[in-house]
Design a protein around this motif. Structure first.
Motif, short mmCIF file in Angstrom:
data_model
loop_
_atom_site.label_atom_id
_atom_site.label_comp_id
_atom_site.label_asym_id
_atom_site.label_seq_id
_atom_site.Cartn_x
_atom_site.Cartn_y
_atom_site.Cartn_z
N UNK A 17 20.04 -30.95 4.40
CA UNK A 17 20.18 -31.06 3.12
C UNK A 17 18.76 -31.24 2.50
N UNK A 18 18.39 -30.44 1.50
CA UNK A 18 17.33 -30.50 0.96
C UNK A 18 17.37 -30.92 -0.48
N UNK A 19 16.64 -32.14 -1.18
CA UNK A 19 16.72 -32.34 -2.58
C UNK A 19 15.31 -31.89 -3.31
N UNK A 20 15.60 -30.86 -4.11
CA UNK A 20 14.30 -30.61 -4.78
C UNK A 20 14.39 -31.05 -6.13
N UNK A 21 13.15 -31.98 -6.75
CA UNK A 21 13.49 -32.56 -7.87
C UNK A 21 13.54 -31.07 -8.97
N UNK A 22 14.13 -31.51 -10.35
CA UNK A 22 14.21 -30.40 -11.13
C UNK A 22 12.69 -30.30 -11.77
N UNK A 23 12.01 -29.07 -12.06
CA UNK A 23 10.67 -28.83 -12.47
C UNK A 23 10.64 -29.38 -13.84
N UNK A 24 11.65 -29.23 -14.62
CA UNK A 24 11.86 -29.38 -16.20
C UNK A 24 11.85 -30.98 -16.40
N UNK A 25 11.97 -31.85 -15.44
CA UNK A 25 12.05 -33.21 -15.51
C UNK A 25 13.37 -33.80 -16.08
N UNK A 26 14.40 -32.85 -16.08
CA UNK A 26 15.65 -33.43 -16.63
C UNK A 26 16.56 -33.82 -15.10
N UNK A 27 17.15 -34.99 -15.22
CA UNK A 27 17.61 -35.55 -14.09
C UNK A 27 19.21 -35.26 -14.38
N UNK A 28 19.83 -34.69 -15.38
CA UNK A 28 21.17 -34.48 -15.51
C UNK A 28 21.61 -33.08 -15.55
#
Length: 61
Positions: free
Chosen positions: A50-61
């Protein structure tokens, strides 16, 4: 040809032992690949990654 000149002829032949070692190494590599492909080193039948990549736009929702 003058008497002080020498002709050296070197002929190389592949020996049977060399071919035996080459075939033996190929068989060992093939057996290792088969072992890793079927059992792996842990003996588990499945692997979950499982890879969790952060959202590049900064939105967490």
């Amino acid at each position: 040809m003058p008497e002080n000149e020498k002709t050296i002829v070197h002929t190389s032949h592949a020996g049977g032992a060399g071919w035996f070692v080459a075939v033996l190494l190929l068989l060992l590599i093939a057996a290792g690949v088969y072992y890793v492909a079927n059992n792996g080193f842990t003996g588990q039948k499945s692997v979950n990654i499982e890879l969790k990549v952060p959202d590049p736009s900064g939105n967490s929702g």
